[in-house]
Design a protein around this motif. Structure first.
Motif, PDB file in Angstrom:
ATOM      1  N   LEU A   1      10.973   1.209  12.847  1.00  0.00           N
ATOM      2  CA  LEU A   1       9.851   2.132  12.753  1.00  0.00           C
ATOM      3  C   LEU A   1       9.073   1.920  11.459  1.00  0.00           C
ATOM      4  CD1 LEU A   1       8.460   4.498  14.171  1.00  0.00           C
ATOM      5  CD2 LEU A   1       9.987   6.019  12.951  1.00  0.00           C
ATOM      6  N   GLY A   2       9.777   1.725  10.356  1.00  0.00           N
ATOM      7  CA  GLY A   2       9.110   1.484   9.076  1.00  0.00           C
ATOM      8  C   GLY A   2       8.337   0.178   9.056  1.00  0.00           C
ATOM      9  N   LEU A   3       8.910  -0.884   9.605  1.00  0.00           N
ATOM     10  CA  LEU A   3       8.204  -2.169   9.648  1.00  0.00           C
ATOM     11  C   LEU A   3       7.020  -2.126  10.606  1.00  0.00           C
ATOM     12  CD1 LEU A   3      11.144  -4.710   9.507  1.00  0.00           C
ATOM     13  CD2 LEU A   3       9.472  -4.192   7.727  1.00  0.00           C
ATOM     14  N   GLY A   4       7.180  -1.431  11.726  1.00  0.00           N
ATOM     15  CA  GLY A   4       6.066  -1.295  12.656  1.00  0.00           C
ATOM     16  C   GLY A   4       4.912  -0.508  12.063  1.00  0.00           C
ATOM     17  N   TRP A   5       5.245   0.609  11.399  1.00  0.00           N
ATOM     18  CA  TRP A   5       4.218   1.417  10.741  1.00  0.00           C
ATOM     19  C   TRP A   5       3.543   0.616   9.635  1.00  0.00           C
ATOM     20  CZ3 TRP A   5       5.220   7.266  10.037  1.00  0.00           C
ATOM     21  CH2 TRP A   5       4.098   7.894   9.540  1.00  0.00           C
ATOM     22  N   SER A   6       4.321  -0.141   8.902  1.00  0.00           N
ATOM     23  CA  SER A   6       3.770  -0.971   7.841  1.00  0.00           C
ATOM     24  C   SER A   6       2.838  -2.038   8.405  1.00  0.00           C
ATOM     25  CB  SER A   6       4.902  -1.617   7.059  1.00  0.00           C
ATOM     26  OG  SER A   6       4.401  -2.497   6.102  1.00  0.00           O
ATOM     27  N   PHE A   7       3.211  -2.630   9.547  1.00  0.00           N
ATOM     28  CA  PHE A   7       2.360  -3.634  10.179  1.00  0.00           C
ATOM     29  C   PHE A   7       1.030  -3.023  10.610  1.00  0.00           C
ATOM     30  CE2 PHE A   7       0.914  -5.590  14.165  1.00  0.00           C
ATOM     31  CZ  PHE A   7       0.594  -6.845  13.686  1.00  0.00           C
ATOM     32  N   VAL A   8       1.073  -1.884  11.275  1.00  0.00           N
ATOM     33  CA  VAL A   8      -0.166  -1.231  11.726  1.00  0.00           C
ATOM     34  C   VAL A   8      -1.030  -0.841  10.533  1.00  0.00           C
ATOM     35  CG1 VAL A   8      -1.068   0.811  12.899  1.00  0.00           C
ATOM     36  CG2 VAL A   8       0.828  -0.462  13.888  1.00  0.00           C
ATOM     37  N   GLN A   9      -0.411  -0.320   9.504  1.00  0.00           N
ATOM     38  CA  GLN A   9      -1.143   0.061   8.299  1.00  0.00           C
ATOM     39  C   GLN A   9      -1.739  -1.166   7.618  1.00  0.00           C
ATOM     40  OE1 GLN A   9       0.665   3.160   5.953  1.00  0.00           O
ATOM     41  NE2 GLN A   9       0.396   1.935   4.128  1.00  0.00           N
ATOM     42  N   GLY A  10      -0.999  -2.260   7.568  1.00  0.00           N
ATOM     43  CA  GLY A  10      -1.509  -3.490   6.972  1.00  0.00           C
ATOM     44  C   GLY A  10      -2.665  -4.073   7.761  1.00  0.00           C
ATOM     45  N   VAL A  11      -2.579  -4.047   9.091  1.00  0.00           N
ATOM     46  CA  VAL A  11      -3.684  -4.526   9.912  1.00  0.00           C
ATOM     47  C   VAL A  11      -4.910  -3.658   9.702  1.00  0.00           C
ATOM     48  CG1 VAL A  11      -4.473  -4.767  12.303  1.00  0.00           C
ATOM     49  CG2 VAL A  11      -2.250  -5.668  11.635  1.00  0.00           C
ATOM     50  N   PHE A  12      -4.718  -2.341   9.622  1.00  0.00           N
ATOM     51  CA  PHE A  12      -5.844  -1.444   9.378  1.00  0.00           C
ATOM     52  C   PHE A  12      -6.505  -1.743   8.037  1.00  0.00           C
ATOM     53  CE2 PHE A  12      -7.472   2.479   7.468  1.00  0.00           C
ATOM     54  CZ  PHE A  12      -8.448   2.798   8.390  1.00  0.00           C
ATOM     55  N   ILE A  13      -5.714  -1.925   7.003  1.00  0.00           N
ATOM     56  CA  ILE A  13      -6.258  -2.205   5.669  1.00  0.00           C
ATOM     57  C   ILE A  13      -6.975  -3.551   5.657  1.00  0.00           C
ATOM     58  CG2 ILE A  13      -5.603  -2.730   3.290  1.00  0.00           C
ATOM     59  CD1 ILE A  13      -3.373  -0.616   3.634  1.00  0.00           C
ATOM     60  N   LEU A  14      -6.353  -4.569   6.234  1.00  0.00           N
ATOM     61  CA  LEU A  14      -6.970  -5.891   6.231  1.00  0.00           C
ATOM     62  C   LEU A  14      -8.254  -5.916   7.053  1.00  0.00           C
ATOM     63  CD1 LEU A  14      -3.826  -8.159   6.519  1.00  0.00           C
ATOM     64  CD2 LEU A  14      -5.342  -7.927   4.550  1.00  0.00           C
ATOM     65  N   ALA A  15      -8.283  -5.240   8.179  1.00  0.00           N
ATOM     66  CA  ALA A  15      -9.477  -5.252   9.019  1.00  0.00           C
ATOM     67  C   ALA A  15     -10.575  -4.370   8.462  1.00  0.00           C
ATOM     68  CB  ALA A  15      -9.116  -4.789  10.432  1.00  0.00           C
ATOM     69  N   THR A  16     -10.230  -3.230   7.905  1.00  0.00           N
ATOM     70  CA  THR A  16     -11.235  -2.296   7.423  1.00  0.00           C
ATOM     71  C   THR A  16     -11.827  -2.712   6.093  1.00  0.00           C
ATOM     72  OG1 THR A  16     -10.095  -0.500   8.570  1.00  0.00           O
ATOM     73  CG2 THR A  16     -11.673   0.120   6.864  1.00  0.00           C
ATOM     74  N   PHE A  17     -11.003  -3.052   5.143  1.00  0.00           N
ATOM     75  CA  PHE A  17     -11.478  -3.282   3.792  1.00  0.00           C
ATOM     76  C   PHE A  17     -11.788  -4.758   3.480  1.00  0.00           C
ATOM     77  CE2 PHE A  17      -8.956   0.631   3.459  1.00  0.00           C
ATOM     78  CZ  PHE A  17      -9.970   1.479   3.101  1.00  0.00           C
ATOM     79  N   PHE A  18     -11.122  -5.681   4.181  1.00  0.00           N
ATOM     80  CA  PHE A  18     -11.281  -7.085   3.864  1.00  0.00           C
ATOM     81  C   PHE A  18     -11.914  -7.903   5.000  1.00  0.00           C
ATOM     82  CE2 PHE A  18      -7.753  -5.625   1.199  1.00  0.00           C
ATOM     83  CZ  PHE A  18      -8.303  -5.868  -0.034  1.00  0.00           C
ATOM     84  N   GLY A  19     -12.121  -7.303   6.132  1.00  0.00           N
ATOM     85  CA  GLY A  19     -12.816  -7.947   7.227  1.00  0.00           C
ATOM     86  C   GLY A  19     -12.021  -8.987   7.984  1.00  0.00           C
ATOM     87  N   PHE A  20     -10.686  -9.000   7.863  1.00  0.00           N
ATOM     88  CA  PHE A  20      -9.880  -9.937   8.641  1.00  0.00           C
ATOM     89  C   PHE A  20      -9.778  -9.434  10.069  1.00  0.00           C
ATOM     90  CE2 PHE A  20      -7.914 -10.818   4.412  1.00  0.00           C
ATOM     91  CZ  PHE A  20      -8.294 -12.134   4.359  1.00  0.00           C
ATOM     92  N   THR A  21      -9.917 -10.348  11.011  1.00  0.00           N
ATOM     93  CA  THR A  21      -9.765  -9.955  12.409  1.00  0.00           C
ATOM     94  C   THR A  21      -8.775 -10.841  13.115  1.00  0.00           C
ATOM     95  OG1 THR A  21     -11.616 -11.330  13.056  1.00  0.00           O
ATOM     96  CG2 THR A  21     -12.051  -9.005  12.628  1.00  0.00           C
TER      97      THR A  21
ATOM     98  N   ALA B   1       0.834  -1.206   0.000  1.00  0.00           N
ATOM     99  CA  ALA B   1       0.000   0.000   0.000  1.00  0.00           C
ATOM    100  C   ALA B   1       0.865   1.251   0.000  1.00  0.00           C
ATOM    101  CB  ALA B   1      -0.935  -0.003   1.197  1.00  0.00           C
ATOM    102  N   ALA B   2       1.966   1.236   0.762  1.00  0.00           N
ATOM    103  CA  ALA B   2       2.865   2.387   0.804  1.00  0.00           C
ATOM    104  C   ALA B   2       3.526   2.622  -0.555  1.00  0.00           C
ATOM    105  CB  ALA B   2       3.927   2.182   1.876  1.00  0.00           C
ATOM    106  N   GLY B   3       4.025   1.570  -1.157  1.00  0.00           N
ATOM    107  CA  GLY B   3       4.658   1.713  -2.468  1.00  0.00           C
ATOM    108  C   GLY B   3       3.680   2.131  -3.550  1.00  0.00           C
ATOM    109  N   PHE B   4       2.493   1.544  -3.518  1.00  0.00           N
ATOM    110  CA  PHE B   4       1.485   1.888  -4.513  1.00  0.00           C
ATOM    111  C   PHE B   4       1.057   3.347  -4.386  1.00  0.00           C
ATOM    112  CE2 PHE B   4      -2.990   2.166  -5.853  1.00  0.00           C
ATOM    113  CZ  PHE B   4      -2.847   1.814  -7.183  1.00  0.00           C
TER     114      PHE B   4
END
Length: 102
Positions: free
Chosen positions: A82-102, A18-21
């Motif tokens: 810091l970059g990997l942590g931010w990426s993890f939080v962002q990935g969890v947000f995207i997966l939970a919000t848009f794809f419904g993974f919990t 998501a960050a690269g895109f």
């Protein structure tokens, strides 16, 4: 590896993609890569620029961390974590919000 390790790595990968895109899309549309310094000028595109900077920040932090490896390893590890942590939080947000993974 345990299954939850794959979930962590998948969330990090989703955040990095998501960050690269977002960074590449902003570079194509605006003609400049999103950097925090671009938020200093205020115009109509400032909210969009802020979103692009926040979403593409993990890629920027990882790129800076890899550049600092030979100059200052401590700063490099800090930026990479810091970059990997931010990426993890962002990935969890995207997966939970848009794809419904919990």
């Amino acid at each position: 590896m345990e299954p939850h390790h794959f979930a962590y790595l998948f969330a990090i990968a989703v955040g990095l993609v998501a960050a690269g895109f977002t960074g590449s899309l902003w570079a194509v549309v605006a003609g400049e890569f999103p950097r925090p310094g671009h938020l200093a000028r205020a115009d109509v595109a400032t909210p969009l620029r802020a979103i692009a900077v926040v979403v593409s920040a993990p890629a920027l932090l990882l790129r800076l961390g890899l550049w600092y490896v030979e100059h200052n390893p401590f700063v490099a590890l800090l930026l990479l974590a810091l970059g990997l942590g931010w990426s993890f939080v962002q990935g969890v947000f995207i997966l939970a919000t848009f794809f419904g993974f919990t």
